[in-house]
Structures are given as C-alpha cells and as structure tokens.
Design an enzyme around this catalytic site. Structure first.
Site, PDB file in Angstrom:
ATOM      1  N   ARG A 100     -20.011  39.262  26.882  1.00  0.00           N
ATOM      2  CA  ARG A 100     -19.217  39.157  25.543  1.00  0.00           C
ATOM      3  C   ARG A 100     -17.560  38.794  26.403  1.00  0.00           C
ATOM      4  NH1 ARG A 100     -16.672  43.497  24.174  1.00  0.00           N
ATOM      5  NH2 ARG A 100     -18.688  44.863  23.951  1.00  0.00           N
ATOM      6  N   ASP A 117      -5.694  22.863  12.908  1.00  0.00           N
ATOM      7  CA  ASP A 117      -7.053  22.428  12.921  1.00  0.00           C
ATOM      8  C   ASP A 117      -7.269  20.797  13.247  1.00  0.00           C
ATOM      9  OD1 ASP A 117      -9.560  21.690  12.124  1.00  0.00           O
ATOM     10  OD2 ASP A 117      -9.604  23.346  10.470  1.00  0.00           O
ATOM     11  N   TYR A 166      -9.038  23.670   4.830  1.00  0.00           N
ATOM     12  CA  TYR A 166     -10.483  23.853   4.875  1.00  0.00           C
ATOM     13  C   TYR A 166     -10.809  24.988   3.807  1.00  0.00           C
ATOM     14  CZ  TYR A 166     -15.276  24.882   6.033  1.00  0.00           C
ATOM     15  OH  TYR A 166     -16.502  24.961   6.039  1.00  0.00           O
ATOM     16  N   LYS A 171     -18.763  19.927  14.222  1.00  0.00           N
ATOM     17  CA  LYS A 171     -18.564  18.540  13.868  1.00  0.00           C
ATOM     18  C   LYS A 171     -18.568  17.675  14.880  1.00  0.00           C
ATOM     19  CE  LYS A 171     -18.272  21.040  10.148  1.00  0.00           C
ATOM     20  NZ  LYS A 171     -16.925  21.491   9.619  1.00  0.00           N
TER      21      LYS A 171
HETATM   22  C1  LIG Z   1     -16.268  22.751   9.015  1.00  0.00           C
HETATM   23  C2  LIG Z   1     -15.029  22.906   9.355  1.00  0.00           C
HETATM   24  C3  LIG Z   1     -14.307  24.249   9.667  1.00  0.00           C
HETATM   25  C4  LIG Z   1     -15.491  25.511   9.741  1.00  0.00           C
HETATM   26  O1  LIG Z   1     -16.045  25.463  10.709  1.00  0.00           O
HETATM   27  P1  LIG Z   1     -17.634  26.294  11.021  1.00  0.00           P
HETATM   28  O2  LIG Z   1     -17.865  25.873  12.273  1.00  0.00           O
HETATM   29  O3  LIG Z   1     -18.214  25.620   9.730  1.00  0.00           O
HETATM   30  O4  LIG Z   1     -17.280  27.652  10.890  1.00  0.00           O
HETATM   31  C5  LIG Z   1     -13.294  24.450   9.732  1.00  0.00           C
HETATM   32  N1  LIG Z   1     -12.281  23.252   9.498  1.00  0.00           N
HETATM   33  C6  LIG Z   1     -12.698  21.977   9.181  1.00  0.00           C
HETATM   34  C7  LIG Z   1     -11.723  20.943   9.245  1.00  0.00           C
HETATM   35  C8  LIG Z   1     -14.048  22.088   8.984  1.00  0.00           C
HETATM   36  O5  LIG Z   1     -14.553  20.829   8.650  1.00  0.00           O
END
Ligand SMILES: *Cc1c(COP(=O)(O)O)cnc(C)c1O
Length: 393
Positions: free
Chosen positions: A53, A177, A105, A202
């Site tokens: 962890r 982000d 998001y 992604k």
């Molecule tokens: C998908 C996404 C998230 C969340 O991420 P997860 O891996 O699904 O928890 C946050 N910000 C953006 C811009 C996203 O496309």
C-alpha cells in the site's frame, strides 16, 4: 536511459526503465511485483519497500514515469481517476473553499457537491473561460482553483496561465484535470499549476482495459502530503494494472497523433454537412477557445462533439453507425461514440444541461485508430439515414 534533451516520443518509450530497471535480468519491461510485503534484511534498518500500500516497485516505476512526463517532482498512482481527484481534494480542511470549473467531469461534480460538502468544504462553480468571473468568485478562504481544459463535452478552453496568475495572487493552489490533452499535448506544471490529475483509464492506458488514476505534484512538499493521503486513504493502483498502464503509455504519442489527425479531418468534414448544426473541436479556427488553446497546447486531441437537430435524429445516427462502439469513456484504440444527455450528464437536470450546450441532439466522438476514410464513410452513411429521419420528423 532518458536524457533531458530527448523528444517526448523517446521519453515515452524509455521513461519507465530510467529509474527502477530489473538490473539482474535486463528485462526490457517493468516486472510485475506481486508482493504485498517485503523481507527486511536488517533488524533496525528497513529497505525501500515494506508493504505494497505504501510502495510497490511496479507502481513506483509508473509513478516515476508520469512524474517525468509531466515534468513534476512526484507522481502517484491511484485505483481510478476519481480516487486521484478526490485524494487531491483531501489536502483541504473544513472551512476551506474551492473554485471549480462549471463544466467539470460529472464524477468530480458529484464528489464536490455530495461528499466534500459533508466535511464543510464550500464550493463555487464558475465559467472558467471568463477570468473576470474567476477573480470575482475568490473568497477569503479559497484554497484551490480546479481547472479542466478542454472541458467535456463542448471542449471549452480555460486560459491556464490566466487562472494560475489569479490563484497565485490569492495564495491558492491550482489543480488541473489533464485527461483530454495528456502530457503529450499539454504541460500544466510548466504553466504554474500545482497538481495535475488524470483519468489514466482514457488516453494514457489507451486500450479500454483498466481503470486507473494518476496525480503529479509540482513540488516535493505537496508530493509528500499527497503521498501521505494515498497511503492513509489506501486507494492505490495494483501492480498488474500499473504494468498495463506503463505499457499503454509507451504508445501514447503515436496513438494521439494519429487520432488527433483523424479528429481534425472528421471535424472539418462535419462542419460542411447540412444536418450538423454545430461542431465543437478546439482545432477548428472558429472554436471559441481556439487562440488560447493554440497558445497553451501542442495539439488538439482526439475528442470532438457535434450537434444534430434533435433526439430522434441523434438516435437514428447512432443506430446506423457501424464502427464506433456506443459507450461511455474515451481515449481508446477503438472509436467511442457517446450520448452525453443520458450518459456522462444523465444526473444533471435538463435546464443545467442545456445551459451548458448539452442538448438532446449532441453527440461526442472519441476518435480511435481506425483508418479515417473508413470512419468518414461510416459517418456519411449514418448521416444519410439520419437525414431521412429529418424528413419524417
Ligand atoms: C473519466 C474521467 C474522469 C474519471 O476517471 P475514472 O478513471 O473513470 O475514475 C475524470 N476526469 C475526466 C476528464 C474523465 O474523462
């Protein structure tokens, strides 16, 4: 081994082996260390790893890789994008206030409005494309400004340096982000941002296989604080998923260049079609954020959105498309078509949704690695079918 002079594509390939290589075997890939605990040679002097962890060699290789690619001092890998984002917000204390981009998001919106508020952390959503609105919303207790650019699904562009300037003048941190652009196209830390966050689910992993999140801090002090939260909250990425992410990131540059090139061609093609009311893509010269996007990024990305006249036509279009999967998510080798009104923004009341341009005819396309001619041919035949629907309705 990496050199600072290397181009980004070169760094992508060699970053993961520049720290912890398997010295003994010469393995070219980072080994998957499936070990929860580590034998300590000495009774009173412990080695670098004690419990997974707190630290795992495979995860560490990933964390060092993303830190290097984002140009930060500390990288941290989490079980999902949301766990990276929510862990960063745990740096706050009750009584603090955060300023957040209004088209953030959906999961981030939910975390801020339904979890963070329980710990008496106040928030204001602002239109972050308007710097006056950002400056005007700062309160005495504002500690963080949270940016997402380009935003989802209308690809609104925030002036990163502009917001950072306001933040620094008011002793606030900035979080960003960077999921849509990735470090291949956008380097927020260089523009003064304090923490970069990713849904590595992604583009970074790129194959629709794992759920993962990453955070990179600009300085070591913030890195220590976030590492403490990571270890305490415990939402870490497992060794096998860390390995898959390291492998996926090696091809990020090649994937993103090809997908972005295709996205530009598709966006340009859609603009001319009589059934399409509006196309959102930051590479188009008439896109509202184009000049700022051009200044702060090296590319336009693989995601675009477009507006059809109504729901019936959008439905006919989606049902006629042959190649893309119809699904949530983005950033993969296969093209992904999604319907924001009932997918990413289903939880948002219709009025709020439409205010953000998310009408019943809006579709989002994340362009994959199929040949662009095949994608355009597929789009054209689906528009043809949808056009008949237009005549009926
Ligand atoms: C998908 C996404 C998230 C969340 O991420 P997860 O891996 O699904 O928890 C946050 N910000 C953006 C811009 C996203 O496309």
């Amino acid at each position: 081994m990496n050199s600072n002079q290397d181009q980004f594509e070169t760094k992508l390939i060699h970053a993961s082996s520049s720290g912890l290589v398997e010295q003994k075997t010469g393995a070219v890939n980072v080994p998957i260390y499936l070990s929860s605990t580590y034998h300590q040679e000495s009774f009173d002097d412990f080695g670098p790893f004690d419990y997974s962890r707190s630290g795992n060699p495979t995860r560490l290789a990933l964390e060092q890789t993303i830190a290097q690619l984002e140009g930060g001092s500390r990288g941290l890998a989490f079980a999902s994008g949301m766990s990276a984002i929510s862990s960063a917000f745990m740096l706050l204390s009750s009584g603090d206030h955060v300023l957040v981009s209004e088209d953030v998001y959906g999961g981030t919106y939910r975390f801020i409005t339904e979890v963070l508020n329980k710990y008496l952390i106040d928030y204001t959503f602002v239109n972050m494309t308007d710097l006056n609105e950002v400056a005007g919303a700062i309160k005495q207790n504002t500690k963080v400004i949270y940016i997402e650019t380009p935003s989802n699904p209308c690809l609104n562009i925030t002036d990163i340096e502009g917001v950072v300037k306001i933040a620094k003048a008011n002793y606030c941190l900035t979080f960003l982000d960077n999921t849509f652009m990735t470090p291949f196209y956008q380097s927020p830390l260089e523009l003064g941002v304090d923490i970069v966050l990713h849904s590595a689910t992604k583009f970074l992993s790129g194959h629709s296989d794992i759920i993962a999140g990453l955070a990179v801090t600009k300085n070591e002090e913030l890195g220590e604080k976030l590492a403490f939260i990571q270890n305490t909250f415990g939402s870490i990425l497992g060794a096998q998923d860390s390995y898959l992410l390291v492998q996926g990131m090696k091809t990020l540059g090649t994937r993103l260049k090809q997908s972005s090139g295709s996205a530009m061609k598709i966006a340009t093609h859609l603009v001319d079609h009589p059934l399409i009311e509006e196309v959102f893509y930051p590479g188009l010269r008439f896109h509202r954020g184009y000049p700022i996007h051009l200044r702060q990024t090296k590319g336009d990305g693989a995601v675009l959105s477009f507006r059809l006249p109504n729901k019936a036509i959008a439905k006919a279009f989606v049902e006629s498309m042959r190649l893309p999967v119809f699904a949530v998510s983005l950033g993969a080798v296969e093209s992904i078509l999604s319907y924001p009104a009932t997918m990413s923004h289903a939880a948002m009341p219709r009025i709020e949704r439409e205010k953000r341009g998310i009408t019943d005819g809006l579709l989002r396309l994340s362009v994959g690695l199929e040949h662009v001619d095949d994608l355009i041919a597929d789009i054209d035949q689906a528009l043809e079918v949808a056009g008949h629907q237009f005549v009926i309705s």
